[in-house]
Design a protein around this motif. Structure first.
Motif, PDB file in Angstrom:
ATOM      1  N   HIS A  16      74.977  40.502  73.999  1.00 44.49           N
ATOM      2  CA  HIS A  16      75.729  41.842  74.099  1.00 44.49           C
ATOM      3  C   HIS A  16      76.395  42.385  72.595  1.00 44.49           C
ATOM      4  O   HIS A  16      77.207  43.297  72.787  1.00 44.49           O
ATOM      5  N   LEU A  17      75.929  41.680  71.578  1.00 47.06           N
ATOM      6  CA  LEU A  17      76.701  41.695  70.379  1.00 47.06           C
ATOM      7  C   LEU A  17      75.630  42.291  69.290  1.00 47.06           C
ATOM      8  O   LEU A  17      74.891  41.861  68.868  1.00 47.06           O
ATOM      9  N   PRO A  18      75.946  43.680  69.153  1.00 41.06           N
ATOM     10  CA  PRO A  18      74.831  44.549  68.333  1.00 41.06           C
ATOM     11  C   PRO A  18      74.911  44.027  66.782  1.00 41.06           C
ATOM     12  O   PRO A  18      73.832  44.327  66.256  1.00 41.06           O
ATOM     13  N   HIS A  19      75.913  43.393  66.419  1.00 37.87           N
ATOM     14  CA  HIS A  19      75.965  43.151  65.231  1.00 37.87           C
ATOM     15  C   HIS A  19      75.918  41.622  64.776  1.00 37.87           C
ATOM     16  O   HIS A  19      76.207  41.264  63.609  1.00 37.87           O
ATOM     17  N   GLY A  20      75.388  40.919  65.945  1.00 39.64           N
ATOM     18  CA  GLY A  20      75.379  39.551  65.687  1.00 39.64           C
ATOM     19  C   GLY A  20      76.530  38.689  66.283  1.00 39.64           C
ATOM     20  O   GLY A  20      77.519  39.303  66.245  1.00 39.64           O
ATOM     21  N   VAL A  21      76.126  37.307  65.956  1.00 38.44           N
ATOM     22  CA  VAL A  21      77.424  36.603  66.438  1.00 38.44           C
ATOM     23  C   VAL A  21      77.979  35.919  65.042  1.00 38.44           C
ATOM     24  O   VAL A  21      77.394  35.647  64.296  1.00 38.44           O
ATOM     25  N   GLY A  41      87.273  43.292  64.092  1.00 36.56           N
ATOM     26  CA  GLY A  41      86.766  44.492  63.664  1.00 36.56           C
ATOM     27  C   GLY A  41      85.583  44.192  62.700  1.00 36.56           C
ATOM     28  O   GLY A  41      85.314  43.210  62.574  1.00 36.56           O
ATOM     29  N   SER A  42      85.150  45.277  62.320  1.00 36.14           N
ATOM     30  CA  SER A  42      84.045  45.397  61.458  1.00 36.14           C
ATOM     31  C   SER A  42      84.324  44.619  60.027  1.00 36.14           C
ATOM     32  O   SER A  42      83.506  43.832  59.660  1.00 36.14           O
ATOM     33  N   GLY A  91      86.299  56.160  70.368  1.00 34.67           N
ATOM     34  CA  GLY A  91      87.568  55.988  70.107  1.00 34.67           C
ATOM     35  C   GLY A  91      88.056  54.562  69.617  1.00 34.67           C
ATOM     36  O   GLY A  91      89.277  54.244  69.564  1.00 34.67           O
ATOM     37  N   GLY A  92      86.959  53.860  69.237  1.00 38.27           N
ATOM     38  CA  GLY A  92      87.459  52.636  68.471  1.00 38.27           C
ATOM     39  C   GLY A  92      86.325  51.643  68.746  1.00 38.27           C
ATOM     40  O   GLY A  92      85.313  51.831  69.068  1.00 38.27           O
ATOM     41  N   ASP A  93      86.981  50.251  68.777  1.00 40.88           N
ATOM     42  CA  ASP A  93      86.004  49.176  69.211  1.00 40.88           C
ATOM     43  C   ASP A  93      85.775  48.974  70.427  1.00 40.88           C
ATOM     44  O   ASP A  93      86.665  49.307  71.257  1.00 40.88           O
ATOM     45  N   ALA A 159      97.018  48.844  64.319  1.00 40.76           N
ATOM     46  CA  ALA A 159      95.992  49.590  64.015  1.00 40.76           C
ATOM     47  C   ALA A 159      96.585  50.964  63.153  1.00 40.76           C
ATOM     48  O   ALA A 159      98.041  51.192  63.601  1.00 40.76           O
ATOM     49  N   TRP A 160      96.242  52.033  62.757  1.00 37.62           N
ATOM     50  CA  TRP A 160      96.889  53.138  62.304  1.00 37.62           C
ATOM     51  C   TRP A 160      97.445  53.881  63.362  1.00 37.62           C
ATOM     52  O   TRP A 160      98.747  54.428  63.207  1.00 37.62           O
ATOM     53  N   ARG A 161      97.072  53.687  64.749  1.00 37.20           N
ATOM     54  CA  ARG A 161      97.863  54.512  65.643  1.00 37.20           C
ATOM     55  C   ARG A 161      99.196  53.931  65.987  1.00 37.20           C
ATOM     56  O   ARG A 161      99.752  54.688  66.628  1.00 37.20           O
TER      57      ARG A 161
END
Length: 191
Positions: A16-21, A41-42, A91-93, A159-161
């Motif tokens: 389920h993790l598109p960027h890897g573990v 986050g990224s 809208g975010g992660d 976060a910035w919000r």
């Protein structure tokens, strides 16, 4: 195998993790301050260092923590609801993967001192650790922070919000931040 090594080797939700573990967490049996956030986050996924982004800068400012203090696992445990970066959503992660906290949190909490201050950063951590408030807004949980002391202090995600949150809720900086800084300082001293 140690708990840290087991977490580092975790592949439960890899599909389920598109960027890897890349599990990111830091803790020890002496950490009397626990910070539970959402998920890396990224930028944190890239560096492998918890809160290694603008949100971390703001959280340290709110809490009165230096980088050296925050990244000393003997004093501060950094345990997100999801240990791996879940990827982007509109809208975010994406939300933290639910398998992570269900698999690891109880075991991590068992290694930490019972007498600790836990900062619950954001809705996911607050709903998990303050289940009686599930139907409250995050602003209500944060506003009623005194009801959860001395064990917990709920905070918005930095976060910035959060700039908008602080503008809409001036009591956050006036009332809560001094209490937060005092509680963090006491936890670091071992009071």
């Amino acid at each position: 195998m140690s708990l840290k090594a087991e977490i580092a080797a975790c592949r439960i939700c890899a599909e389920h993790l598109p960027h890897g573990v890349r599990p990111v967490a830091s803790f020890s049996s002496t950490a009397r301050l626990l910070i539970i956030g959402q998920a890396p986050g990224s930028k944190v996924h890239e560096s492998g260092i918890p809160w290694d982004d603008a949100s971390g800068d703001r959280l340290r400012e709110w809490a009165g923590l230096s980088k050296d203090e925050m990244y000393d696992p003997a004093r501060v445990a950094l345990v997100p609801m999801g240990f791996c970066y879940p990827g982007k959503a509109s809208g975010g992660d994406k939300p933290p993967r639910p398998e992570c906290a269900a698999t690891w949190h109880e075991r991590v909490m068992a290694e930490l001192p019972q007498d600790r201050l836990t900062l619950l950063v954001g809705t996911y951590a607050q709903r998990a650790y303050l289940p009686q408030t599930r139907n409250w807004t995050m602003a209500e949980r944060v506003r009623r922070y005194r009801e959860f002391q001395p064990d917990f202090i709920p905070l918005p995600h930095p976060a910035w919000r959060s700039t908008l949150f602080m503008r809409q809720h001036p009591w956050f900086e006036e009332d809560l931040l001094p209490v937060l800084r005092d509680g963090v300082a006491a936890a670091l001293r071992g009071d």
